[in-house]
Write a protein that holds these residues in place. Sequence first.
Motif, PDB file in Angstrom:
ATOM      1  N   ILE A   1       0.846  -1.184   0.000  1.00  0.00           N
ATOM      2  CA  ILE A   1       0.000   0.000   0.000  1.00  0.00           C
ATOM      3  C   ILE A   1       0.889   1.245   0.000  1.00  0.00           C
ATOM      4  CG2 ILE A   1      -1.741   1.295   1.303  1.00  0.00           C
ATOM      5  CD1 ILE A   1      -2.732  -1.340   0.053  1.00  0.00           C
ATOM      6  N   PRO A   2       0.673   2.177  -0.912  1.00  0.00           N
ATOM      7  CA  PRO A   2       1.497   3.389  -0.933  1.00  0.00           C
ATOM      8  C   PRO A   2       1.343   4.204   0.351  1.00  0.00           C
ATOM      9  CG  PRO A   2       0.281   3.138  -2.995  1.00  0.00           C
ATOM     10  CD  PRO A   2      -0.285   2.136  -2.036  1.00  0.00           C
ATOM     11  N   ALA A   3       2.454   4.659   0.895  1.00  0.00           N
ATOM     12  CA  ALA A   3       2.407   5.503   2.098  1.00  0.00           C
ATOM     13  C   ALA A   3       1.629   6.781   1.832  1.00  0.00           C
ATOM     14  CB  ALA A   3       3.827   5.822   2.561  1.00  0.00           C
ATOM     15  N   SER A   4       1.647   7.247   0.572  1.00  0.00           N
ATOM     16  CA  SER A   4       0.924   8.481   0.231  1.00  0.00           C
ATOM     17  C   SER A   4      -0.577   8.337   0.438  1.00  0.00           C
ATOM     18  CB  SER A   4       1.218   8.882  -1.220  1.00  0.00           C
ATOM     19  OG  SER A   4       0.780   7.876  -2.130  1.00  0.00           O
ATOM     20  N   TRP A   5      -1.112   7.122   0.316  1.00  0.00           N
ATOM     21  CA  TRP A   5      -2.536   6.915   0.555  1.00  0.00           C
ATOM     22  C   TRP A   5      -2.875   7.143   2.020  1.00  0.00           C
ATOM     23  CZ3 TRP A   5      -4.508   2.002  -2.482  1.00  0.00           C
ATOM     24  CH2 TRP A   5      -4.232   2.182  -3.856  1.00  0.00           C
ATOM     25  N   LEU A   6      -2.006   6.664   2.885  1.00  0.00           N
ATOM     26  CA  LEU A   6      -2.246   6.826   4.319  1.00  0.00           C
ATOM     27  C   LEU A   6      -2.154   8.297   4.713  1.00  0.00           C
ATOM     28  CD1 LEU A   6      -0.137   3.741   5.317  1.00  0.00           C
ATOM     29  CD2 LEU A   6      -2.621   3.886   5.330  1.00  0.00           C
ATOM     30  N   GLU A   7      -1.251   9.022   4.084  1.00  0.00           N
ATOM     31  CA  GLU A   7      -1.141  10.462   4.335  1.00  0.00           C
ATOM     32  C   GLU A   7      -2.369  11.193   3.807  1.00  0.00           C
ATOM     33  OE1 GLU A   7       2.451  11.593   2.407  1.00  0.00           O
ATOM     34  OE2 GLU A   7       3.738  10.388   3.732  1.00  0.00           O
ATOM     35  N   ALA A   8      -2.932  10.696   2.705  1.00  0.00           N
ATOM     36  CA  ALA A   8      -4.060  11.384   2.063  1.00  0.00           C
ATOM     37  C   ALA A   8      -5.392  11.102   2.742  1.00  0.00           C
ATOM     38  CB  ALA A   8      -4.145  10.979   0.589  1.00  0.00           C
ATOM     39  N   LEU A   9      -5.494   9.998   3.461  1.00  0.00           N
ATOM     40  CA  LEU A   9      -6.762   9.652   4.100  1.00  0.00           C
ATOM     41  C   LEU A   9      -6.996  10.492   5.354  1.00  0.00           C
ATOM     42  CD1 LEU A   9      -7.007   5.745   3.968  1.00  0.00           C
ATOM     43  CD2 LEU A   9      -8.560   7.382   2.884  1.00  0.00           C
ATOM     44  N   ARG A  10      -8.207  10.981   5.483  1.00  0.00           N
ATOM     45  CA  ARG A  10      -8.594  11.652   6.712  1.00  0.00           C
ATOM     46  C   ARG A  10      -8.741  10.620   7.837  1.00  0.00           C
ATOM     47  NH1 ARG A  10     -12.128  14.745   3.004  1.00  0.00           N
ATOM     48  NH2 ARG A  10     -11.184  16.816   2.768  1.00  0.00           N
ATOM     49  N   PRO A  11      -8.729  11.061   9.109  1.00  0.00           N
ATOM     50  CA  PRO A  11      -8.934  10.120  10.217  1.00  0.00           C
ATOM     51  C   PRO A  11     -10.218   9.306  10.017  1.00  0.00           C
ATOM     52  CG  PRO A  11      -8.233  12.240  11.065  1.00  0.00           C
ATOM     53  CD  PRO A  11      -8.459  12.427   9.590  1.00  0.00           C
ATOM     54  N   GLY A  12     -10.110   8.003  10.151  1.00  0.00           N
ATOM     55  CA  GLY A  12     -11.256   7.126   9.937  1.00  0.00           C
ATOM     56  C   GLY A  12     -11.553   6.839   8.485  1.00  0.00           C
ATOM     57  N   GLY A  13     -10.758   7.392   7.558  1.00  0.00           N
ATOM     58  CA  GLY A  13     -10.972   7.160   6.135  1.00  0.00           C
ATOM     59  C   GLY A  13     -10.679   5.723   5.748  1.00  0.00           C
ATOM     60  N   ARG A  14     -11.192   5.327   4.600  1.00  0.00           N
ATOM     61  CA  ARG A  14     -11.065   3.932   4.169  1.00  0.00           C
ATOM     62  C   ARG A  14     -10.436   3.856   2.787  1.00  0.00           C
ATOM     63  NH1 ARG A  14     -14.817  -1.390   4.373  1.00  0.00           N
ATOM     64  NH2 ARG A  14     -14.201  -1.170   6.544  1.00  0.00           N
ATOM     65  N   LEU A  15      -9.577   2.851   2.596  1.00  0.00           N
ATOM     66  CA  LEU A  15      -9.014   2.571   1.279  1.00  0.00           C
ATOM     67  C   LEU A  15      -9.479   1.200   0.825  1.00  0.00           C
ATOM     68  CD1 LEU A  15      -6.357   0.402   1.440  1.00  0.00           C
ATOM     69  CD2 LEU A  15      -5.408   2.354   2.678  1.00  0.00           C
ATOM     70  N   VAL A  16      -9.667   1.073  -0.486  1.00  0.00           N
ATOM     71  CA  VAL A  16     -10.081  -0.191  -1.103  1.00  0.00           C
ATOM     72  C   VAL A  16      -9.221  -0.392  -2.341  1.00  0.00           C
ATOM     73  CG1 VAL A  16     -11.966  -1.515  -2.130  1.00  0.00           C
ATOM     74  CG2 VAL A  16     -12.461   0.155  -0.332  1.00  0.00           C
ATOM     75  N   THR A  17      -8.568  -1.545  -2.433  1.00  0.00           N
ATOM     76  CA  THR A  17      -7.723  -1.810  -3.586  1.00  0.00           C
ATOM     77  C   THR A  17      -7.538  -3.321  -3.721  1.00  0.00           C
ATOM     78  OG1 THR A  17      -5.636  -1.197  -4.669  1.00  0.00           O
ATOM     79  CG2 THR A  17      -5.530  -1.706  -2.309  1.00  0.00           C
ATOM     80  N   THR A  18      -6.709  -3.733  -4.665  1.00  0.00           N
ATOM     81  CA  THR A  18      -6.309  -5.126  -4.780  1.00  0.00           C
ATOM     82  C   THR A  18      -4.793  -5.195  -4.725  1.00  0.00           C
ATOM     83  OG1 THR A  18      -6.430  -4.941  -7.201  1.00  0.00           O
ATOM     84  CG2 THR A  18      -8.307  -5.940  -6.077  1.00  0.00           C
ATOM     85  N   ILE A  19      -4.275  -6.332  -4.249  1.00  0.00           N
ATOM     86  CA  ILE A  19      -2.830  -6.539  -4.161  1.00  0.00           C
ATOM     87  C   ILE A  19      -2.333  -7.025  -5.513  1.00  0.00           C
ATOM     88  CG2 ILE A  19      -0.990  -7.824  -3.024  1.00  0.00           C
ATOM     89  CD1 ILE A  19      -2.804  -7.999  -0.560  1.00  0.00           C
ATOM     90  N   ALA A  20      -1.351  -6.343  -6.065  1.00  0.00           N
ATOM     91  CA  ALA A  20      -0.863  -6.640  -7.407  1.00  0.00           C
ATOM     92  C   ALA A  20      -0.431  -8.100  -7.539  1.00  0.00           C
ATOM     93  CB  ALA A  20       0.309  -5.717  -7.749  1.00  0.00           C
ATOM     94  N   GLY A  21      -0.845  -8.719  -8.636  1.00  0.00           N
ATOM     95  CA  GLY A  21      -0.471 -10.090  -8.925  1.00  0.00           C
ATOM     96  C   GLY A  21      -1.324 -11.129  -8.248  1.00  0.00           C
ATOM     97  N   THR A  22      -2.330 -10.690  -7.482  1.00  0.00           N
ATOM     98  CA  THR A  22      -3.191 -11.620  -6.755  1.00  0.00           C
ATOM     99  C   THR A  22      -4.651 -11.383  -7.110  1.00  0.00           C
ATOM    100  OG1 THR A  22      -3.741 -10.253  -4.811  1.00  0.00           O
ATOM    101  CG2 THR A  22      -1.583 -11.330  -4.811  1.00  0.00           C
TER     102      THR A  22
END
Length: 376
Positions: free
Chosen positions: A188-209
């Motif tokens: 997971i890119p560290a930039s996503w964690l920086e971009a998310l507000r407190p309590g924010g949620r990310l949804v993605t898939t793990i590459a190659g899986t």
Amino acid sequence: MDWATHASHLADSVTRHDSQWYGPLATVPRHLFVPRWWEKQQKGWDLRDGAADVETWMRAAYSDRTLVTRVGSRHADRAEIGDVATEGLPTSSSTLPSLVVSMYEHAHIDDESEVLVTTGSGYGTALMCRRLGGDSRVTSVDIDPYLVQEAEQRLNFIGLRPTIAAADITGPLGTYDRIISTVSVRPIPASWLEALRPGGRLVTTIAGTGLVLTADKTADGGASGRIEPDPAGFMKTRQGEDYEYPPPSAWHLAESEDAQEVSTCRYPLLYPPDSWEVYSMLALSLPGISYRQETEGDVRTVLMLHTDGSWARATATGFLDSPIVHQSGPTRLWSELQRIRNRLNREGALPVYGARVTITPDGETTLSRGSWSHTL
């Protein structure tokens, strides 16, 4: 053309009438976002032009299927009628609508959410705008400037003007309540964690899986969540015009060279991408494997090729015969596959789906379930 009837039928097939996604599916003209697409054939990809065959266009656009819009560096929009793409992997598409909606549902969006999504054809962005009742809270990015330009024009044509930009989604971002990426990442890119507000949620898939990852931001700046039970796979992020993929000479080794090790497999022949669990478990332990399968009469062959130069070739006659396996290189690919199948046979399941996910603020991602854990 009566595209609205087709769109309503698509909505009926994808979700319930009381779903918040039914209206967007029934009112977004998907065909406008995919005027041309590439269709896989035995030897390459044939170009399909919607305007040349409107009936086929409507069936394709409003069916629950992925339409590939870019192969290698070749955009379907820019190709000539009659063109065939003989080389390259899909590098952009309009994802099947049910999967787009599934990813969005995993995000637990509310009416006030500010959302970052990936662009592609722009269709998924349009669905998100319609779901939120407008475009002011939607940002859409893609690495390809041409795709962004075309998607923006098509969105504007139907009255939608979200923030849209050519950008690397793994790089610096704005600030959002939800990040939903229909391109896969690892880790997971560290930039996503920086971009998310407190309590924010990310949804993605793990590459190659085939693993869908959902996680909520935690107080320490990291995130925690799980691997969802429903499998899905997306193209991985890229920085260049195309992905790197094995040259024909590398596949020639796997197809015909003598092996350092020859054995008989105890299990029937398996093409790993046909088994989400096995494929995902193998990709976690050995990322960077490419696959091919070949059939000649009753003889089936599965080829595996790793970025470290290792290869495996397994051949069987019929569906029940034990395959003969040839392997070479620093990594015994088929042996690792067989180890995973041994575990599946012994335990009845693999631990990947339903695994707990812990992400540190710098993006280190760990999956765990029971006594098993794996850090990406």
